[in-house]
Design a protein around this motif. Structure first.
Motif, PDB file in Angstrom:
ATOM      1  N   SER A 313      83.743  37.658 100.155  1.00 37.32           N
ATOM      2  CA  SER A 313      83.530  37.979 101.997  1.00 37.32           C
ATOM      3  C   SER A 313      82.567  38.276 102.046  1.00 37.32           C
ATOM      4  CB  SER A 313      83.927  39.635 100.584  1.00 37.32           C
ATOM      5  OG  SER A 313      83.215  40.326  99.626  1.00 37.32           O
ATOM      6  N   GLN A 314      81.718  37.790 101.083  1.00 38.12           N
ATOM      7  CA  GLN A 314      80.233  37.971 100.851  1.00 38.12           C
ATOM      8  C   GLN A 314      79.066  36.576 100.775  1.00 38.12           C
ATOM      9  OE1 GLN A 314      77.787  41.537 101.106  1.00 38.12           O
ATOM     10  NE2 GLN A 314      76.157  40.288  99.918  1.00 38.12           N
ATOM     11  N   GLY A 315      78.463  36.235 101.197  1.00 37.88           N
ATOM     12  CA  GLY A 315      77.289  35.186 100.382  1.00 37.88           C
ATOM     13  C   GLY A 315      78.200  33.673 100.624  1.00 37.88           C
ATOM     14  N   THR A 316      77.751  32.265  99.490  1.00 40.97           N
ATOM     15  CA  THR A 316      78.399  31.399  99.589  1.00 40.97           C
ATOM     16  C   THR A 316      78.189  30.778  98.187  1.00 40.97           C
ATOM     17  OG1 THR A 316      75.924  30.937  99.444  1.00 40.97           O
ATOM     18  CG2 THR A 316      77.349  30.412 101.928  1.00 40.97           C
ATOM     19  N   HIS A 317      79.801  30.362  98.113  1.00 43.21           N
ATOM     20  CA  HIS A 317      79.745  29.696  96.104  1.00 43.21           C
ATOM     21  C   HIS A 317      80.054  28.339  96.308  1.00 43.21           C
ATOM     22  CE1 HIS A 317      83.781  28.868  98.016  1.00 43.21           C
ATOM     23  NE2 HIS A 317      84.259  28.523  96.449  1.00 43.21           N
ATOM     24  N   THR A 318      79.975  27.904  95.372  1.00 47.11           N
ATOM     25  CA  THR A 318      79.899  26.222  94.253  1.00 47.11           C
ATOM     26  C   THR A 318      80.894  25.985  93.459  1.00 47.11           C
ATOM     27  OG1 THR A 318      77.630  25.738  93.747  1.00 47.11           O
ATOM     28  CG2 THR A 318      78.162  25.432  96.254  1.00 47.11           C
ATOM     29  N   PHE A 319      80.938  24.979  93.100  1.00 44.66           N
ATOM     30  CA  PHE A 319      82.410  24.936  92.299  1.00 44.66           C
ATOM     31  C   PHE A 319      81.621  22.901  92.027  1.00 44.66           C
ATOM     32  CE2 PHE A 319      85.277  23.125  89.460  1.00 44.66           C
ATOM     33  CZ  PHE A 319      85.010  23.971  88.356  1.00 44.66           C
ATOM     34  N   ASP A 320      81.026  23.043  90.639  1.00 45.79           N
ATOM     35  CA  ASP A 320      80.854  22.078  90.050  1.00 45.79           C
ATOM     36  C   ASP A 320      82.009  21.173  89.574  1.00 45.79           C
ATOM     37  OD1 ASP A 320      79.906  18.994  89.246  1.00 45.79           O
ATOM     38  OD2 ASP A 320      77.755  19.703  89.320  1.00 45.79           O
ATOM     39  N   PRO A 321      83.460  19.867  89.315  1.00 47.31           N
ATOM     40  CA  PRO A 321      83.825  19.774  88.356  1.00 47.31           C
ATOM     41  C   PRO A 321      83.479  19.038  87.482  1.00 47.31           C
ATOM     42  CG  PRO A 321      83.972  18.362  90.499  1.00 47.31           C
ATOM     43  CD  PRO A 321      82.544  19.475  91.085  1.00 47.31           C
ATOM     44  N   VAL A 322      82.389  18.676  87.651  1.00 43.26           N
ATOM     45  CA  VAL A 322      81.460  17.677  86.333  1.00 43.26           C
ATOM     46  C   VAL A 322      81.469  18.903  85.649  1.00 43.26           C
ATOM     47  CG1 VAL A 322      80.260  15.980  85.745  1.00 43.26           C
ATOM     48  CG2 VAL A 322      81.409  15.906  88.173  1.00 43.26           C
ATOM     49  N   THR A 323      80.007  19.677  85.802  1.00 42.63           N
ATOM     50  CA  THR A 323      79.965  20.359  84.795  1.00 42.63           C
ATOM     51  C   THR A 323      80.578  20.999  84.738  1.00 42.63           C
ATOM     52  OG1 THR A 323      78.473  21.924  86.762  1.00 42.63           O
ATOM     53  CG2 THR A 323      77.178  19.712  85.617  1.00 42.63           C
ATOM     54  N   LYS A 324      81.590  22.085  85.425  1.00 47.35           N
ATOM     55  CA  LYS A 324      82.571  23.398  85.931  1.00 47.35           C
ATOM     56  C   LYS A 324      81.506  24.221  85.985  1.00 47.35           C
ATOM     57  CE  LYS A 324      85.784  20.563  84.638  1.00 47.35           C
ATOM     58  NZ  LYS A 324      86.644  19.843  84.820  1.00 47.35           N
ATOM     59  N   MET A 325      80.611  24.462  86.232  1.00 43.50           N
ATOM     60  CA  MET A 325      79.781  26.164  86.166  1.00 43.50           C
ATOM     61  C   MET A 325      80.248  26.187  87.805  1.00 43.50           C
ATOM     62  SD  MET A 325      77.486  27.650  85.714  1.00 43.50           S
ATOM     63  CE  MET A 325      76.434  26.858  84.368  1.00 43.50           C
ATOM     64  N   LEU A 326      80.562  27.295  88.296  1.00 44.41           N
ATOM     65  CA  LEU A 326      80.718  28.015  89.398  1.00 44.41           C
ATOM     66  C   LEU A 326      79.469  29.334  90.022  1.00 44.41           C
ATOM     67  CD1 LEU A 326      82.234  28.974  91.257  1.00 44.41           C
ATOM     68  CD2 LEU A 326      82.935  31.072  89.465  1.00 44.41           C
ATOM     69  N   SER A 327      79.078  29.085  91.003  1.00 41.88           N
ATOM     70  CA  SER A 327      77.776  29.712  91.375  1.00 41.88           C
ATOM     71  C   SER A 327      78.194  30.351  92.756  1.00 41.88           C
ATOM     72  CB  SER A 327      76.679  28.470  91.719  1.00 41.88           C
ATOM     73  OG  SER A 327      75.940  29.234  92.052  1.00 41.88           O
ATOM     74  N   TRP A 328      78.158  31.570  92.781  1.00 41.18           N
ATOM     75  CA  TRP A 328      77.823  32.621  93.538  1.00 41.18           C
ATOM     76  C   TRP A 328      76.457  33.547  93.574  1.00 41.18           C
ATOM     77  CZ3 TRP A 328      81.118  37.940  93.428  1.00 41.18           C
ATOM     78  CH2 TRP A 328      81.035  38.303  94.801  1.00 41.18           C
ATOM     79  N   ASP A 329      76.051  33.030  95.774  1.00 39.12           N
ATOM     80  CA  ASP A 329      75.384  33.418  96.209  1.00 39.12           C
ATOM     81  C   ASP A 329      75.274  34.490  96.511  1.00 39.12           C
ATOM     82  OD1 ASP A 329      72.523  34.363  96.809  1.00 39.12           O
ATOM     83  OD2 ASP A 329      71.905  31.914  98.017  1.00 39.12           O
ATOM     84  N   VAL A 330      75.512  35.188  95.862  1.00 43.39           N
ATOM     85  CA  VAL A 330      75.801  37.194  97.216  1.00 43.39           C
ATOM     86  C   VAL A 330      74.706  37.666  98.335  1.00 43.39           C
ATOM     87  CG1 VAL A 330      76.846  39.508  96.607  1.00 43.39           C
ATOM     88  CG2 VAL A 330      77.066  37.985  94.958  1.00 43.39           C
ATOM     89  N   GLY A 331      73.762  37.471  97.221  1.00 39.50           N
ATOM     90  CA  GLY A 331      72.106  38.129  98.353  1.00 39.50           C
ATOM     91  C   GLY A 331      72.242  39.945  97.921  1.00 39.50           C
ATOM     92  N   LYS A 332      72.196  40.563  99.109  1.00 38.08           N
ATOM     93  CA  LYS A 332      71.848  41.884  98.948  1.00 38.08           C
ATOM     94  C   LYS A 332      73.364  42.417  98.618  1.00 38.08           C
ATOM     95  CE  LYS A 332      68.704  43.318 101.583  1.00 38.08           C
ATOM     96  NZ  LYS A 332      68.568  44.392 102.718  1.00 38.08           N
ATOM     97  N   ILE A 333      73.568  44.060  98.350  1.00 38.41           N
ATOM     98  CA  ILE A 333      74.883  44.571  97.883  1.00 38.41           C
ATOM     99  C   ILE A 333      75.267  45.508  99.377  1.00 38.41           C
ATOM    100  CG2 ILE A 333      76.660  46.277  96.555  1.00 38.41           C
ATOM    101  CD1 ILE A 333      75.234  44.324  93.773  1.00 38.41           C
ATOM    102  N   ASN A 334      76.081  45.951  99.441  1.00 40.07           N
ATOM    103  CA  ASN A 334      75.893  46.646 100.881  1.00 40.07           C
ATOM    104  C   ASN A 334      77.142  47.151 100.227  1.00 40.07           C
ATOM    105  OD1 ASN A 334      76.782  48.825 102.099  1.00 40.07           O
ATOM    106  ND2 ASN A 334      77.095  46.787 104.450  1.00 40.07           N
ATOM    107  N   PRO A 335      76.293  49.157  99.105  1.00 44.25           N
ATOM    108  CA  PRO A 335      77.819  50.028  98.659  1.00 44.25           C
ATOM    109  C   PRO A 335      79.600  50.035  99.938  1.00 44.25           C
ATOM    110  CG  PRO A 335      75.511  50.615  98.623  1.00 44.25           C
ATOM    111  CD  PRO A 335      75.459  49.971  99.462  1.00 44.25           C
ATOM    112  N   GLN A 336      79.133  49.961 100.531  1.00 42.14           N
ATOM    113  CA  GLN A 336      79.505  50.731 101.980  1.00 42.14           C
ATOM    114  C   GLN A 336      81.246  49.309 101.703  1.00 42.14           C
ATOM    115  OE1 GLN A 336      79.947  53.693 102.674  1.00 42.14           O
ATOM    116  NE2 GLN A 336      77.923  53.951 102.075  1.00 42.14           N
ATOM    117  N   LYS A 337      80.893  48.000 101.712  1.00 48.08           N
ATOM    118  CA  LYS A 337      81.248  47.364 101.442  1.00 48.08           C
ATOM    119  C   LYS A 337      81.169  46.348 100.324  1.00 48.08           C
ATOM    120  CE  LYS A 337      82.847  43.816 104.549  1.00 48.08           C
ATOM    121  NZ  LYS A 337      83.531  42.968 106.149  1.00 48.08           N
ATOM    122  N   LEU A 338      81.068  46.453  99.485  1.00 50.12           N
ATOM    123  CA  LEU A 338      81.294  45.358  98.002  1.00 50.12           C
ATOM    124  C   LEU A 338      81.677  43.750  98.099  1.00 50.12           C
ATOM    125  CD1 LEU A 338      82.636  47.978  94.826  1.00 50.12           C
ATOM    126  CD2 LEU A 338      80.444  47.600  96.063  1.00 50.12           C
TER     127      LEU A 338
END
Length: 405
Positions: A313-338
């Motif tokens: 719903s916010q930010g960008t994500h990547t998943f590496d199928p080799v290392t099986k590492m999921l990364s999600w860059d969220v940025g700033k959290i808005n309490p009104q829209k988590l």
């Protein structure tokens, strides 16, 4: 690049620290081996990361004293060059060895304050490098630093500034493990107070806190008068000129450690079939109304996960199928829209269900907040008549912050 540093133990140093080897056959001078190249390649970045609380360059220590000296050495090099990495050291190898020569006197630790060392060995600049190349001169100063001859060796005499200012940064790093129900398994805070003091003359400063009893396992700069801290819980000191670390501290009582973020998670792996469900939501918890920013979520997925089809719903994500590492860059959290990340996981057909769900690791920072509740009450100056500009800044950031699912 190996640097062999010979440290001669003094009897007073052995009494102040831990004893050296009690083996009567071992009469050799303690040797500290520093592998600068290998250390710089750690994580592909700087040698020293103070908040990591690790000193990777030390490969062999015979005495406990050198470890303290190595930390001082690395902090000085970081102050000299801004960043202490392998390319920087290779480009300034002459300056590095000149600094090491001044920090050790015939094997004994001598000068460890960067402002004193900068008078002895001038920091490299483009102009100074060009002049040295043409004239054949070096960065070594012509005169002995004035601070070396005074009772305050960490501060040079005759300091003058047009604008007198003193800034203090209270930086806290929270390490925590949260179980799947949201309860705290363990939590602690590592904090430091870094200072940038540019004041004329020889000022005497006192720094008081609203709640000094929070501080535990405190380590001070040599300029702090320890007896006054013990009796009044007030920091009284004549500061070094420029940047320095005033103190570091530790808060380990879990009832004093507030958890600033929470993670709602729903991760399921089916016993049969090739799909699984993944959903997490990140939100603020105890932030005193401050904004959480720089949020990054990472998770090491099981080997049976082939791919992930997720929608943030916010930010960008990547998943590496080799290392099986999921990364999600969220940025700033808005309490009104988590912010949330949800979708499906492609699983290996016929693979057994993982024994346990993956853990979620968080990185974040909160400006103008010390999560321990530590607050500076006031900063006073004595010994000089002018009024300096004073500033205090707080910041909380995540260390090893882990949520179990």
């Amino acid at each position: 690049m190996l640097c062999y540093i010979f440290i001669k133990p003094r009897e007073s140093m052995q009494r102040a620290w831990l004893p050296l080897s009690t083996d009567s056959t071992d009469n050799q001078t303690p040797v500290l081996v520093v592998n600068l190249s290998q250390a710089a390649q750690e994580k592909g970045g700087p040698i020293l990361n103070a908040m990591d609380r690790q000193v990777p360059p030390v490969t062999n220590i015979v005495s406990p004293l050198p470890a303290v000296w190595v930390i001082s050495m690395l902090l000085c090099l970081q102050d000299y060059f801004g960043v202490c990495s392998e390319p920087v050291i290779k480009d300034n190898v002459v300056v590095v060895y000149e600094v090491l020569e001044e920090m050790l006197d015939n094997g004994f630790p001598l000068a460890t304050e960067s402002n004193i060392l900068k008078e002895l060995i001038k920091p490299p600049t483009i102009l100074r490098t060009v002049v040295n190349t043409i004239t054949g001169s070096t960065n070594v100063g012509d005169q002995l630093p004035t601070g070396q001859l005074s009772v305050v060796p960490w501060r040079r005499t005759g300091v003058k500034y047009t604008n007198n200012e003193a800034y203090f940064d209270v930086v806290e790093e929270i390490d925590a493990i949260i179980d799947k129900s949201g309860s705290t398994v363990t939590a602690e805070i590592q904090g430091v107070i870094d200072a940038c003091v540019k004041l004329t003359g020889m000022p005497d400063l006192t720094l008081s806190f609203m709640n000094p009893r929070l501080l535990d396992d405190v380590s001070f700069h040599p300029c702090v008068r320890f007896k006054r801290w013990e009796s009044e819980r007030i920091l009284s000191f004549i500061p070094p000129d420029g940047n320095f670390r005033l103190l570091s501290y530790h808060v380990s009582a879990q009832n004093l450690v507030a958890i600033p973020v929470y993670v709602k998670h729903s991760i399921s792996f089916r016993d049969s079939g090739s799909l699984g469900r993944f959903e997490i939501t990140v939100g603020p918890k105890q932030t005193m109304g401050k904004t959480i920013e720089g949020v990054t979520v990472t998770s090491q997925m099981p080997k049976g996960v082939l791919n992930m089809s997720l929608t943030p719903s916010q930010g960008t994500h990547t998943f590496d199928p080799v290392t099986k590492m999921l990364s999600w860059d969220v940025g700033k959290i808005n309490p009104q829209k988590l912010p949330s990340l949800k979708g499906t996981m492609g699983l290996q057909v016929g693979a057994s269900k993982p024994d346990e769900n993956p853990t979620i690791n968080l990185q974040f920072k909160i400006q103008q907040l010390a999560i321990s509740g530590l607050k500076v009450n006031r900063l006073d100056m004595y010994g000089e008549k002018y009024k300096p500009f004073k500033g205090i800044k707080y910041m909380t950031k995540a260390g090893k912050f882990q949520v179990r699912t």
